[in-house]
Structures are given as C-alpha cells and as structure tokens.
Design an enzyme around this catalytic site. Structure first.
Site, PDB file in Angstrom:
ATOM      1  N   GLN A 106       0.828  -1.222   0.000  1.00  0.00           N
ATOM      2  CA  GLN A 106       0.000   0.000   0.000  1.00  0.00           C
ATOM      3  C   GLN A 106       0.855   1.261   0.000  1.00  0.00           C
ATOM      4  O   GLN A 106       0.526   2.241  -0.648  1.00  0.00           O
ATOM      5  CB  GLN A 106      -0.902   0.036   1.245  1.00  0.00           C
ATOM      6  CG  GLN A 106      -2.337  -0.327   0.963  1.00  0.00           C
ATOM      7  CD  GLN A 106      -3.207  -0.217   2.220  1.00  0.00           C
ATOM      8  OE1 GLN A 106      -3.136   0.740   2.983  1.00  0.00           O
ATOM      9  NE2 GLN A 106      -4.044  -1.203   2.430  1.00  0.00           N
ATOM     10  N   PRO A 133      -5.524  -6.200   4.793  1.00  0.00           N
ATOM     11  CA  PRO A 133      -6.122  -7.014   3.722  1.00  0.00           C
ATOM     12  C   PRO A 133      -5.333  -8.319   3.582  1.00  0.00           C
ATOM     13  O   PRO A 133      -4.121  -8.329   3.786  1.00  0.00           O
ATOM     14  CB  PRO A 133      -5.920  -6.153   2.466  1.00  0.00           C
ATOM     15  CG  PRO A 133      -5.505  -4.805   2.932  1.00  0.00           C
ATOM     16  CD  PRO A 133      -4.923  -4.956   4.298  1.00  0.00           C
ATOM     17  N   PHE A 295     -13.390  -1.926   2.535  1.00  0.00           N
ATOM     18  CA  PHE A 295     -11.934  -2.027   2.649  1.00  0.00           C
ATOM     19  C   PHE A 295     -11.230  -1.436   1.448  1.00  0.00           C
ATOM     20  O   PHE A 295     -10.080  -1.035   1.538  1.00  0.00           O
ATOM     21  CB  PHE A 295     -11.521  -3.487   2.833  1.00  0.00           C
ATOM     22  CG  PHE A 295     -12.285  -4.133   3.944  1.00  0.00           C
ATOM     23  CD1 PHE A 295     -11.984  -3.828   5.267  1.00  0.00           C
ATOM     24  CD2 PHE A 295     -13.345  -4.982   3.681  1.00  0.00           C
ATOM     25  CE1 PHE A 295     -12.715  -4.377   6.306  1.00  0.00           C
ATOM     26  CE2 PHE A 295     -14.080  -5.539   4.715  1.00  0.00           C
ATOM     27  CZ  PHE A 295     -13.771  -5.231   6.025  1.00  0.00           C
ATOM     28  N   LEU A 296     -11.923  -1.398   0.317  1.00  0.00           N
ATOM     29  CA  LEU A 296     -11.313  -0.825  -0.880  1.00  0.00           C
ATOM     30  C   LEU A 296     -11.437   0.699  -0.841  1.00  0.00           C
ATOM     31  O   LEU A 296     -10.565   1.416  -1.329  1.00  0.00           O
ATOM     32  CB  LEU A 296     -12.025  -1.363  -2.129  1.00  0.00           C
ATOM     33  CG  LEU A 296     -11.337  -1.032  -3.445  1.00  0.00           C
ATOM     34  CD1 LEU A 296      -9.942  -1.652  -3.490  1.00  0.00           C
ATOM     35  CD2 LEU A 296     -12.153  -1.548  -4.622  1.00  0.00           C
ATOM     36  N   GLN A 297     -12.528   1.143  -0.241  1.00  0.00           N
ATOM     37  CA  GLN A 297     -12.865   2.573  -0.186  1.00  0.00           C
ATOM     38  C   GLN A 297     -11.655   3.471   0.128  1.00  0.00           C
ATOM     39  O   GLN A 297     -11.280   4.336  -0.659  1.00  0.00           O
ATOM     40  CB  GLN A 297     -13.923   2.730   0.907  1.00  0.00           C
ATOM     41  CG  GLN A 297     -14.794   3.940   0.815  1.00  0.00           C
ATOM     42  CD  GLN A 297     -15.692   4.026   2.055  1.00  0.00           C
ATOM     43  OE1 GLN A 297     -15.315   4.598   3.060  1.00  0.00           O
ATOM     44  NE2 GLN A 297     -16.872   3.451   1.976  1.00  0.00           N
ATOM     45  N   ASP A 298     -11.013   3.222   1.262  1.00  0.00           N
ATOM     46  CA  ASP A 298      -9.917   4.110   1.667  1.00  0.00           C
ATOM     47  C   ASP A 298      -8.657   3.904   0.831  1.00  0.00           C
ATOM     48  O   ASP A 298      -7.851   4.806   0.688  1.00  0.00           O
ATOM     49  CB  ASP A 298      -9.596   3.943   3.158  1.00  0.00           C
ATOM     50  CG  ASP A 298      -9.018   2.582   3.492  1.00  0.00           C
ATOM     51  OD1 ASP A 298      -9.781   1.600   3.462  1.00  0.00           O
ATOM     52  OD2 ASP A 298      -7.810   2.477   3.770  1.00  0.00           O
ATOM     53  N   GLN A 299      -8.498   2.693   0.258  1.00  0.00           N
ATOM     54  CA  GLN A 299      -7.294   2.415  -0.535  1.00  0.00           C
ATOM     55  C   GLN A 299      -7.298   3.145  -1.876  1.00  0.00           C
ATOM     56  O   GLN A 299      -6.251   3.310  -2.500  1.00  0.00           O
ATOM     57  CB  GLN A 299      -7.155   0.906  -0.785  1.00  0.00           C
ATOM     58  CG  GLN A 299      -6.895   0.096   0.479  1.00  0.00           C
ATOM     59  CD  GLN A 299      -6.663  -1.377   0.156  1.00  0.00           C
ATOM     60  OE1 GLN A 299      -5.714  -1.732  -0.541  1.00  0.00           O
ATOM     61  NE2 GLN A 299      -7.531  -2.241   0.642  1.00  0.00           N
ATOM     62  N   HIS A 321     -11.304   5.501   8.137  1.00  0.00           N
ATOM     63  CA  HIS A 321     -10.061   5.340   7.368  1.00  0.00           C
ATOM     64  C   HIS A 321     -10.093   6.205   6.110  1.00  0.00           C
ATOM     65  O   HIS A 321      -9.105   6.830   5.744  1.00  0.00           O
ATOM     66  CB  HIS A 321      -9.879   3.873   6.942  1.00  0.00           C
ATOM     67  CG  HIS A 321      -9.069   3.064   7.899  1.00  0.00           C
ATOM     68  ND1 HIS A 321      -9.610   2.076   8.680  1.00  0.00           N
ATOM     69  CD2 HIS A 321      -7.748   3.089   8.209  1.00  0.00           C
ATOM     70  CE1 HIS A 321      -8.647   1.528   9.425  1.00  0.00           C
ATOM     71  NE2 HIS A 321      -7.517   2.123   9.156  1.00  0.00           N
TER      72      HIS A 321
END
Length: 366
Positions: A106, A133, A295-299, A321
């Site tokens: 990340q 993740p 979990f994808l949202q903030d990435q 996050h």
C-alpha cells in the site's frame, strides 16, 4: 530538494490515528517531492509509535525515493522524510514479523508508479494477517480496480506467512505511469458471480477448509438464492510457512464492481464461525448497493487524489479510514474531495458519492 523548514507537519494522531496516516503521507511526500514531518504517530494505540511493519514501509519508501529518513526506529512517535529522486530498481522489505506485506505494498505501490522504469519489490512478512487485507484480497479485488486508474502491477505469491511467525514472501513488479486516469464507478448493477477459497496451511486438517466453505455457502444462500456459489476448499502444502486457515469470498457485479468478505481462523474458534463471519461481511458489503466495499474505499483515495481529472465513486457509509486518507491527501496535494449523500428512491439504502478533482500528478522521471 526542499529544505526542512518547508516540511509539511502532519499530526499522526488525528482521526483514525493509525498506520494509514504514515502510509498515505509517506507515499505522497515521495511522489510530490515535499518533505514531511509526522508527529504523535499512533499516539492513542496500546503500543504507540512505529511497529516493525510501519518502520519497514517507511524505509522502503525512503529507499524508493532516495530520501533521507529521520527518527525512524521501533516505538518512535516522530519522523521526518525528505524525498529525493524516485528510482526504479529491485527493492526488498522484510518486516521480520507477521507484519502485513499488503500494507507494505500500500505504501510502496504509489511511489513505484512515479519511477523511471519498472521496479521489483520483494516483500516479506505476513500474507494473511489480522488488521490488514489478505494477499488474496489485494490480488482479486484491489488489483483489478486500481487497473482502471492505469496502474499495472504483477504479484507472485512465493510463500504464504501467518501470525505469529510471518515468513511469507511476495514478489511485485510495478510498471511506471506518466499520469493516472480518473475513474467513475457509480452504477452497481447486479451481482453475477460469487466465488472464493477456504484454505488451511501447515498441520491444520483439511476438514477445516471444507467446514469454512460449507458454512459460508449456507449463510450466503439464505439471502442470495439464484447464484451458484463456488468456494473451493484448499490445502496449502509447499507455499506456506507456519500454520493458518482462512477464507475469502468474492462477488462480482455486471458493471465490473468487486466486493469481498474474508476472515482468518484463530485458536479456539470453530471453522463454521470463520466461514459465517466472512459471508456476513460480504453480504453487508453487497447490501448497501455501493460500488466498492468498505476495505477498498480508503485504498482508492490516494489514486483519486493523484489522477488527472475528476473521479466519482459510489460507496456505502464512508469509513473513518477513508476520511483520514482524504484529510491527508488534501493536506499534501491540490486534490479537492466532496462527499454527497444519495438517497435511492428504489431502496432504503443510503449511499454516498465520493468525488475528487485530482491533482494530476505527472511523472517527472518518464
């Protein structure tokens, strides 16, 4: 090279107050070439300051951008990073713990995109670790979605590593880009496919994988009756270090949205319970009718902030996050984010559109 007096000061204890602040700010510092000073790192955590995985990630970024890193040691709550030129190369980062390789990726991936050629990152630690993740998520969910921004990387799992020993290893090849393209994901469409894998590694019996898979399928069936659900039980033989078990279930939609639910086995927890936990997480992420899971949202925030143009992504509730990543991205780049609530006439679901006018960062090394 900017002088230290111009370093942007970042409060590491704001909002979510965790390692994510470090990852987003270090990556952006490296890409935009501005020095940063982060204070009060993980101040509210039970073990404040840098943990091995955070330290390893910062050193990796500093290596990638020929930077100078001050204050970086285990437990340190203040660091400063002065970036130099980002250079492609072969880099190795080893947490020497079960610290997550996915979190190392990340922080390093955005930097490597702005190098002068393709880079190879050899990342060592936990591939399937708590509070991060799972590597399967990174490959099956994160990768195809960031490809929409123009990001291209390959990820080869050499060895899986589990808590507490780690010992996992992945080899990631990242191609550089001139600039990132904006992405629009606002239409969910219908769920067309549900599949996954339930795995055991080391001395754990194969029956655990079958039990996790069966429990997950039963749970999803109660809510989604019309789709074939294929969750393969698997025994990890050669490519695993230590003992572990877990499950990841993926759902794909007709418009190319991808969602997941996952869980890791722990001592004393029945396999059924692990399968049910992953299934419920997946269902929760499908129900809100957004286009990305929680979990994808903030990435995706960092890629939206760097892209040239306006990105729009529809999500369920906006996580802390994500709000934290937006806060840091706006502090370090010219990106402007707005979050709008959309009431859907047809369903009771409240979704949000995260919109970003990207800063249009151009790779100076290509």
């Amino acid at each position: 090279m900017k002088m230290d007096s111009e370093a942007v000061e970042i409060d590491g204890s704001v909002m979510e107050g965790g390692g994510q602040i470090l990852r987003v700010s270090a990556a952006l510092s490296c890409i935009i070439g501005s020095s940063i000073k982060i204070t009060k790192i993980r101040a509210g955590r039970s073990t404040p300051g840098l943990r091995p995985q955070h330290l390893t990630g910062l050193q990796l970024v500093s290596d990638l951008c020929s930077g100078s890193l001050q204050g970086a040691s285990i437990g340190s709550t203040d660091i400063s990073l002065t970036p130099g030129k980002t250079r492609a190369g072969n880099y190795t980062a080893d947490t020497q713990t079960a610290g997550s390789v996915c979190l190392l990726l990340q922080v390093a991936l955005p930097c490597a995109l702005y190098a002068d050629a393709a880079s190879q990152l050899c990342l060592k630690g936990g591939t399937n670790a708590e509070m991060a993740p799972q590597i399967d998520y990174t490959i099956k969910v994160f990768k195809p979605i960031v490809e929409k921004f123009g990001v291209h990387f390959d990820c080869d799992i050499r060895m899986r590593g589990f808590y507490p020993k780690g010992g996992g290893e992945v080899l990631v090849t990242v191609n550089p880009i001139k600039e990132l393209t904006p992405v629009t994901m606002t239409e969910r469409g219908n769920i067309t496919k549900i599949y996954g894998r339930a795995y055991v590694a080391g001395v754990l019996p194969f029956k655990l994988a079958k039990d996790m898979s069966a429990a997950a399928v039963r749970t999803i069936r109660k809510e989604i009756k019309e789709l074939y659900i294929n969750i393969q039980p698997q025994q990890e033989k050669e490519k695993a270090c230590g003992n572990g078990n877990g499950i990841i279930i993926i759902a794909e939609s007709s418009t190319g949205c991808i969602f997941a639910g996952s869980a890791l086995g722990k001592k004393g927890v029945y396999a059924d319970k692990v399968g049910i936990e992953a299934a419920e997480m997946l269902l929760k992420n499908i129900r809100h009718n957004g286009c990305v899971d929680e979990f994808l949202q903030d990435q995706l925030i960092i890629f939206m902030a760097l892209a040239k143009g306006t990105s729009r992504i529809r999500t369920g509730a906006v996580t802390l996050h994500t709000q934290t990543a937006i806060h840091i991205a706006e502090q370090l780049t010219q990106a402007k984010f707005t979050i709008t609530k959309c009431e859907d006439e047809l369903s009771r679901n409240i979704t949000y559109i995260i919109e970003c006018q990207g800063s249009g960062a151009v790779n100076p090394n290509l």
